[in-house]
Scaffold this motif. Sequence first.
Motif, PDB file in Angstrom:
ATOM      1  N   UNK A   4      -0.040   1.237  13.438  1.00 50.58           N
ATOM      2  CA  UNK A   4       0.116   2.281  14.127  1.00 50.58           C
ATOM      3  C   UNK A   4       1.188   3.252  13.289  1.00 50.58           C
ATOM      4  N   UNK A   5       2.349   2.442  13.498  1.00 52.07           N
ATOM      5  CA  UNK A   5       3.240   3.175  12.488  1.00 52.07           C
ATOM      6  C   UNK A   5       2.978   3.821  11.099  1.00 52.07           C
ATOM      7  N   UNK A   6       2.228   3.022  10.188  1.00 52.33           N
ATOM      8  CA  UNK A   6       1.799   3.368   8.951  1.00 52.33           C
ATOM      9  C   UNK A   6       0.750   4.602   9.375  1.00 52.33           C
ATOM     10  N   UNK A   7      -0.176   4.546  10.102  1.00 54.84           N
ATOM     11  CA  UNK A   7      -1.189   5.360  10.279  1.00 54.84           C
ATOM     12  C   UNK A   7      -0.295   6.850  10.619  1.00 54.84           C
ATOM     13  N   UNK A   8       0.642   6.562  11.648  1.00 54.83           N
ATOM     14  CA  UNK A   8       1.305   7.940  12.052  1.00 54.83           C
ATOM     15  C   UNK A   8       2.217   8.609  11.070  1.00 54.83           C
ATOM     16  N   UNK A   9       2.774   7.682  10.093  1.00 58.00           N
ATOM     17  CA  UNK A   9       3.524   8.179   9.124  1.00 58.00           C
ATOM     18  C   UNK A   9       2.684   8.940   7.917  1.00 58.00           C
ATOM     19  N   UNK A  10       1.377   8.324   7.681  1.00 55.30           N
ATOM     20  CA  UNK A  10       0.488   8.867   6.475  1.00 55.30           C
ATOM     21  C   UNK A  10       0.239  10.229   7.086  1.00 55.30           C
TER      22      UNK A  10
END
Length: 146
Positions: free
Chosen positions: A94-100
Amino acid sequence: MYHYAESGLSNIYLKNGFVSETIDGEEYISIDDMQGLHKTIAQVIVDNNRPLNNEEFKFLRIQLNASQKLLGKRFGVSEQTIARYEKGQSDIPRTTDAALRSLYMESLDKSNPVSYFLDLLSDTEAKAAAKDILLEEVQHHWAVAV
């Protein structure tokens, strides 16, 4: 309606804004304002509250004109990890999702320096692993030695 599979997304359909022509027995499709279409698709993806799927992740990366290697560096993972996200072989954190999503939003509005902080974090982690910290006492206080 036209199923716009060329986007790399399996769920995109165009109601209008395209022309279908048959030339020498083959059907050709031309789409009006492709850049605007892709920007709208990306905005819909970013605004959606559910987690990104592998197709959406890849679409946003391509819209950012970022290689898997560059995105991996920014997220502190390998290029192969990004490839696994895009192939659906690994769950997208989810952190990667939000960062993208944030990186994409930053590409529209340069006042949000997300990429700067992601680059800073990845560079800092790499440098911290390889650099000794030299300290000295100066007037009864510790400081980084010059």
